[in-house]
Scaffold this motif. Structure first.
Motif, PDB file in Angstrom:
ATOM      1  N   GLN A   1     -41.535 -14.911 -12.869  1.00  0.00           N
ATOM      2  CA  GLN A   1     -40.687 -16.088 -13.073  1.00  0.00           C
ATOM      3  C   GLN A   1     -39.351 -15.830 -12.926  1.00  0.00           C
ATOM      4  O   GLN A   1     -38.461 -16.617 -12.547  1.00  0.00           O
ATOM      5  CB  GLN A   1     -41.158 -16.900 -14.477  1.00  0.00           C
ATOM      6  N   ARG A   2     -39.085 -14.359 -12.689  1.00  0.00           N
ATOM      7  CA  ARG A   2     -37.630 -13.859 -12.631  1.00  0.00           C
ATOM      8  C   ARG A   2     -37.012 -14.296 -11.124  1.00  0.00           C
ATOM      9  O   ARG A   2     -35.982 -14.283 -11.141  1.00  0.00           O
ATOM     10  CB  ARG A   2     -37.350 -12.523 -12.839  1.00  0.00           C
ATOM     11  N   TYR A   3     -37.850 -14.692 -10.062  1.00  0.00           N
ATOM     12  CA  TYR A   3     -37.271 -14.749  -8.900  1.00  0.00           C
ATOM     13  C   TYR A   3     -36.385 -16.175  -8.884  1.00  0.00           C
ATOM     14  O   TYR A   3     -35.612 -16.438  -8.465  1.00  0.00           O
ATOM     15  CB  TYR A   3     -38.631 -14.951  -7.812  1.00  0.00           C
ATOM     16  N   ASP A   4     -37.392 -17.163  -9.561  1.00  0.00           N
ATOM     17  CA  ASP A   4     -36.635 -18.285  -9.865  1.00  0.00           C
ATOM     18  C   ASP A   4     -35.395 -18.238 -10.756  1.00  0.00           C
ATOM     19  O   ASP A   4     -34.496 -19.024 -10.523  1.00  0.00           O
ATOM     20  CB  ASP A   4     -37.516 -19.549 -10.543  1.00  0.00           C
ATOM     21  N   GLN A   5     -35.666 -17.580 -11.771  1.00  0.00           N
ATOM     22  CA  GLN A   5     -34.263 -17.397 -12.746  1.00  0.00           C
ATOM     23  C   GLN A   5     -33.065 -16.818 -11.876  1.00  0.00           C
ATOM     24  O   GLN A   5     -32.062 -17.134 -12.292  1.00  0.00           O
ATOM     25  CB  GLN A   5     -34.650 -16.420 -13.977  1.00  0.00           C
TER      26      GLN A   5
ATOM     27  N   ASN B   1     -32.700 -17.086  -8.580  1.00  0.00           N
ATOM     28  CA  ASN B   1     -32.085 -18.029  -7.781  1.00  0.00           C
ATOM     29  C   ASN B   1     -31.247 -18.829  -8.646  1.00  0.00           C
ATOM     30  O   ASN B   1     -29.991 -19.329  -7.911  1.00  0.00           O
ATOM     31  CB  ASN B   1     -33.231 -18.781  -6.970  1.00  0.00           C
ATOM     32  N   ALA B   2     -31.706 -19.372  -9.684  1.00  0.00           N
ATOM     33  CA  ALA B   2     -30.852 -20.392 -10.388  1.00  0.00           C
ATOM     34  C   ALA B   2     -29.594 -19.702 -10.769  1.00  0.00           C
ATOM     35  O   ALA B   2     -28.439 -20.218 -10.832  1.00  0.00           O
ATOM     36  CB  ALA B   2     -31.630 -20.661 -11.600  1.00  0.00           C
TER      37      ALA B   2
ATOM     38  N   ASN C   1     -38.075 -13.904  -1.366  1.00  0.00           N
ATOM     39  CA  ASN C   1     -37.874 -15.057  -2.389  1.00  0.00           C
ATOM     40  C   ASN C   1     -36.447 -15.451  -2.614  1.00  0.00           C
ATOM     41  O   ASN C   1     -36.220 -16.596  -3.179  1.00  0.00           O
ATOM     42  CB  ASN C   1     -38.600 -14.689  -3.644  1.00  0.00           C
ATOM     43  N   CYS C   2     -35.404 -14.364  -2.501  1.00  0.00           N
ATOM     44  CA  CYS C   2     -34.043 -14.948  -3.020  1.00  0.00           C
ATOM     45  C   CYS C   2     -32.921 -14.577  -1.904  1.00  0.00           C
ATOM     46  O   CYS C   2     -32.119 -14.206  -2.369  1.00  0.00           O
ATOM     47  CB  CYS C   2     -33.959 -13.778  -4.206  1.00  0.00           C
TER      48      CYS C   2
ATOM     49  N   THR D   1     -30.793 -17.082  -0.196  1.00  0.00           N
ATOM     50  CA  THR D   1     -30.397 -18.603   0.074  1.00  0.00           C
ATOM     51  C   THR D   1     -29.017 -18.536   0.779  1.00  0.00           C
ATOM     52  O   THR D   1     -28.521 -17.540   1.007  1.00  0.00           O
ATOM     53  CB  THR D   1     -30.180 -18.935  -1.450  1.00  0.00           C
TER      54      THR D   1
END
Ligand code: AMP
Ligand code: MG
Length: 295
Positions: free
Chosen positions: A171-175, A177-178, A243-244, A246
């Protein structure tokens, strides 16, 4: 009327830097940027790439030019005191993070620049959420921050050495990016570099550390253990890069077997990023032309 418009643009820029779409000049050199959504396969990227350059001295002049661009733009960034730049450096062991910092930033005013190196977390750090220590080191307005290792370690070494369960690191990839989006909304431009070396080159560099008494301090027998995990690290890097990357925090995969080419690519990319940011000296006080300095 046009003045009002200008002022509105300024306000927009500080609130949402990634909204400022600047036409990037078409550079006459290759880009190593990972486009958002691209899947990175490291084995398909040649770490020996050097364009048409053959030796260190072929790039000496251009490297010096890029360093001067960075120095000049850093001065403007510092004077503007509105936004900041965060540079993230990641690599396999011996990949050249320290050397890149030394060679690309020599000549940059230390007052406007801070390097943060991240090791295994302290007890205090480990007692917080994983992003806490990185957020604390984010660059203040007008500054350049360099992360020598970063929040990505928490999906790299932590994943490979199974320091937390998979559902946590996934779940850290989303964390991440956020987190990076949040920083960018706060006025921080982010640029990330993965210094890409081959497994053979790592072996040569470790050997050189062992052979040279002045370099032995850099060697730890734990490095050999980590090297045995080469493939797992490459896979973890591929996921992090894929994943990261952006629009507001792109990754660059830098061919890094040749140190001098690596330095050139990183310097160019940073200079280009600062140029797109286009920091401005603040307006001088009015009426300065009438000021007389008293004896
Ligand atoms: P060095 O950069 O050679 O001084 O080594 C720093 C060490 O700290 C490396 O082995 C990293 O893998 C380790 N490290 C950095 N960040 C973390 C982290 N978040 N969790 C665990 N180990 C880390
Ligand atoms: Mg080390």
């Amino acid at each position: 009327m046009s003045n009002d418009g200008d002022r509105r643009d300024e306000a927009d820029r500080t609130r949402a830097p990634e909204k400022v779409v600047v036409e990037e000049p078409e550079p006459d050199y290759p880009s190593y940027k990972v486009e958002p959504g691209d899947r990175v396969t490291l084995s398909a990227i040649d770490p020996d790439e050097t364009e048409h350059y053959k030796k260190k001295k072929d790039v000496a002049k251009e490297l010096e030019k890029q360093r001067r661009r960075i120095q000049h733009l850093q001065e403007r960034l510092y004077a503007e005191n509105e936004r900041s730049l965060l540079i993230v450096l990641q690599a396999m062991d011996t990949g050249g993070k320290d050397g890149t910092i030394k060679h690309v930033f020599s000549g940059v005013n230390p007052q406007g620049c801070r390097v943060s190196s991240f090791k295994a977390p302290s007890t205090e750090e480990a007692n917080h959420d994983f992003l806490w220590r990185y957020h604390k080191s984010a660059p203040a307005r007008g500054r350049i921050g360099i992360f020598n290792r970063s929040h990505y370690e928490d999906v790299l070494v932590v994943r490979v050495k199974k320091l937390v369960p998979e559902d946590i690191w996934r779940q850290r990839y989303d964390q991440i990016n956020a987190f990076e989006r949040n920083l960018s909304l706060g006025g921080i431009t982010i640029v990330k570099f993965f210094l890409h070396i081959s497994k053979d080159e790592q072996k040569r560099r470790f050997q050189r550390r062992l052979d040279n008494p002045d370099k032995r301090w850099k060697f730890s027998s734990a490095d050999i253990k980590e090297r045995a995990n080469w493939d797992a690290y490459q896979q973890a890097f591929e996921d992090a890069l894929s994943n990261c990357s952006t629009a507001h925090a792109p990754w660059n995969v830098v061919p890094a077997n040749k140190k001098w080419y690596r330095n050139l690519v990183v310097a160019r990319t940073i200079a280009g990023t600062l140029e797109v940011m286009d920091p401005q000296y603040p307006p001088a006080e009015e009426g300065l032309e009438k000021v007389m300095i008293p004896d």
